[in-house]
Write an enzyme that holds these catalytic residues in place. Structure first.
Site, PDB file in Angstrom:
ATOM      1  N   SER A 184       0.790  -1.238   0.000  1.00  0.00           N
ATOM      2  CA  SER A 184       0.000   0.000   0.000  1.00  0.00           C
ATOM      3  C   SER A 184       0.816   1.278   0.000  1.00  0.00           C
ATOM      4  O   SER A 184       0.237   2.366  -0.084  1.00  0.00           O
ATOM      5  CB  SER A 184      -0.964   0.006   1.189  1.00  0.00           C
ATOM      6  OG  SER A 184      -2.098  -0.777   0.908  1.00  0.00           O
ATOM      7  N   LYS A 230       0.183   3.783  -2.739  1.00  0.00           N
ATOM      8  CA  LYS A 230      -0.792   4.874  -2.665  1.00  0.00           C
ATOM      9  C   LYS A 230      -0.110   6.239  -2.602  1.00  0.00           C
ATOM     10  O   LYS A 230      -0.768   7.267  -2.825  1.00  0.00           O
ATOM     11  CB  LYS A 230      -1.702   4.684  -1.450  1.00  0.00           C
ATOM     12  CG  LYS A 230      -2.633   3.471  -1.554  1.00  0.00           C
ATOM     13  CD  LYS A 230      -3.516   3.353  -0.320  1.00  0.00           C
ATOM     14  CE  LYS A 230      -4.546   2.236  -0.462  1.00  0.00           C
ATOM     15  NZ  LYS A 230      -3.950   0.898  -0.395  1.00  0.00           N
ATOM     16  N   SER A 235      -5.639   3.699   4.499  1.00  0.00           N
ATOM     17  CA  SER A 235      -5.240   2.814   3.406  1.00  0.00           C
ATOM     18  C   SER A 235      -6.463   2.331   2.636  1.00  0.00           C
ATOM     19  O   SER A 235      -6.654   1.132   2.402  1.00  0.00           O
ATOM     20  CB  SER A 235      -4.425   1.628   3.918  1.00  0.00           C
ATOM     21  OG  SER A 235      -3.603   1.104   2.893  1.00  0.00           O
TER      22      SER A 235
END
Length: 471
Positions: free
Chosen positions: A120, A123, A303
């Site tokens: 993640s 991102k 997230s």
């Protein structure tokens, strides 16, 4: 040159670091308050809202020769972190990059150029691309139009935060389906019987990403990627579960909208169809999402995979790419390159980092965070204000609770990343001399049974940065 350092004080080091941590958090709160206003009234366009200028992350160093905090050295950082890559929980394979954002100098680079599975932390480039291409004030609009044949069409605008009745209060306040339905009922007038259709055609391509596990949908990690959904396709507004098997979130949104219309005095006939709105359809009502800056903060803090994929699609549309997984990846790469950050090694297949096919060099994460932490790109400030605070917020709230990493609580801010075999942490920390440091830590060989141990090992590494002068 960015000015993100602070002058060293004469107070004892622990007191000084606590003060700097509080100063950083205060700047974050102020910047968040400036950027995360709620949805606008229907008279305002998606990009029309005005916000107070975002303040610098930390005060600039006083001019006229005032002393600056000592700059960490590569040798000092190497000594402090020497044992970290060999931590058994990381299987001896971890990338470490540390940058001084005030000068842009790379202070430590251990395997920073080697592309890794980012999880993640992918991102971060998505956030940077969204704020750059769309702008922090841009909003995603959900519309209701009436076709010439009388069909009422709910048109998706890419807002996964659109909330159904019963959704708990949230900050930033999302647009609500009930508000849209009430405005539509007023525009139609009581007693009119209508047919309802949904138009999710703003985005195209597959609904799930390359390399996504089927369990991602059933476990609630993400929904099928549609430009129209309510509560991101969740079964309950405040839950995590998604329908099993996963239905079409656009159709589910249409059914919820039709029910609200009926309760509002506008009966709906037949089922909900998927249909593209006519070009000459008349708009009846619309609602706008919170601004992109607030969406980015929420995406990074929790997230949120649905928000990441939505923002990736909107970046693709803005830069002339198709609104697909491939188009989002190409758009993010193009925007990153346009910022002057070398995109070499950046190979994304989605915008959320859910796929194990994603690759990026940790050096890229550090460079993007350096851009966001400096004063030359104020539109990127939400990347920093959105980072979870160690021990206090978002995905870092349950971490940094035990010694020795407890010392980093409130001082480290970082985006987390976790997949089977991968643990990552990328963010900022104020060191013992009052210097702001950017770091990227990615371990992509973690034993499957050591996920929690790997997270703790990375937390200890970030804490070591925050507690050392490293000279």
């Amino acid at each position: 040159m960015s000015r993100t350092t602070v002058r060293a004080k004469e107070a004892p080091l622990p007191a000084r670091r606590r003060a700097l941590g509080l100063l950083l958090l205060a700047a974050v709160v102020l910047a968040t308050a400036c950027s995360a206003a709620g949805p606008r009234a229907r008279s305002e366009g998606p990009g029309a809202s005005a916000t107070t200028p975002v303040p610098p992350l930390l005060p600039a160093v006083p001019a006229s020769g005032a002393p600056q905090a000592p700059l960490p050295t590569t040798a000092g950082l190497s000594r402090t972190l020497a044992a970290r890559p060999a931590d058994p929980a990381l299987a001896g394979r971890v990338s470490v990059v540390v940058v001084d954002p005030a000068t842009g100098a790379t202070l430590l680079d251990h395997r920073g150029a080697a592309p890794v599975i980012p999880a993640s932390t992918a991102k971060i480039p998505t956030a940077v691309a969204a704020l750059t291409a769309l702008g922090p004030r841009h909003r995603l609009r959900t519309r209701v139009v009436r076709d010439p044949d009388g069909t009422v069409v709910l048109v998706g605008g890419g807002d996964p935060t659109l909330a159904a009745p019963g959704a708990p209060p949230a900050y930033p306040a999302p647009a609500r389906l009930a508000t849209l339905a009430a405005a539509t009922a007023r525009a139609l007038g009581a007693g009119a019987t209508v047919r309802v259709a949904v138009d999710p055609s703003r985005w195209s391509g597959p609904l799930t990403g390359p390399g996504w596990r089927p369990s991602y949908l059933s476990l609630g990690n993400v929904r099928p990627v549609r430009a129209l959904s309510v509560d991101a396709g969740r079964v309950r507004p405040n839950g995590r579960a998604r329908p099993a098997p996963p239905g079409d979130p656009a159709v589910a949104a249409g059914r919820a909208f039709a029910g609200l219309l009926t309760r509002g005095g506008v009966p709906v006939s037949g089922g909900v169809a998927i249909a593209r709105a006519a070009p000459d359809a008349r708009e009846l009502a619309h609602v706008d999402s919170p601004p992109v800056a607030a969406l980015v903060e929420r995406m990074l803090g929790t997230s949120d995979n649905d928000l990441a994929e939505a923002l990736g699609r909107e970046v693709a549309l803005r830069v002339g790419q198709p609104p697909t997984f491939a188009g989002a990846a190409a758009g993010i790469r193009a925007v990153v390159a346009g910022l002057g950050v070398d995109p070499g090694g950046l190979r994304l297949v989605d915008a959320s980092g859910l796929s194990r096919d994603d690759r990026l060099p940790p050096r890229l994460l550090a460079r993007l965070l350096t851009r966001a932490a400096g004063d030359e790109h104020p539109d990127l400030r939400a990347v920093v204000t959105g980072l979870p605070v160690a021990g206090f917020s978002g995905t870092l709230r349950p971490r940094y609770a035990r010694a020795p990493e407890r010392v980093g609580a409130g001082v480290v801010r970082a985006k987390t990343g976790t997949l089977l075999g991968v643990s990552a942490l990328a963010g900022i920390a104020v060191d013992a001399d009052g210097r702001l440091l950017v770091f990227a830590l990615v371990a992509d060989g973690v034993p499957v049974t050591r996920t929690l141990a790997a997270q703790a090992a990375l937390d200890r590494t970030a804490t070591a940065l925050a507690t050392c002068g490293c000279r």
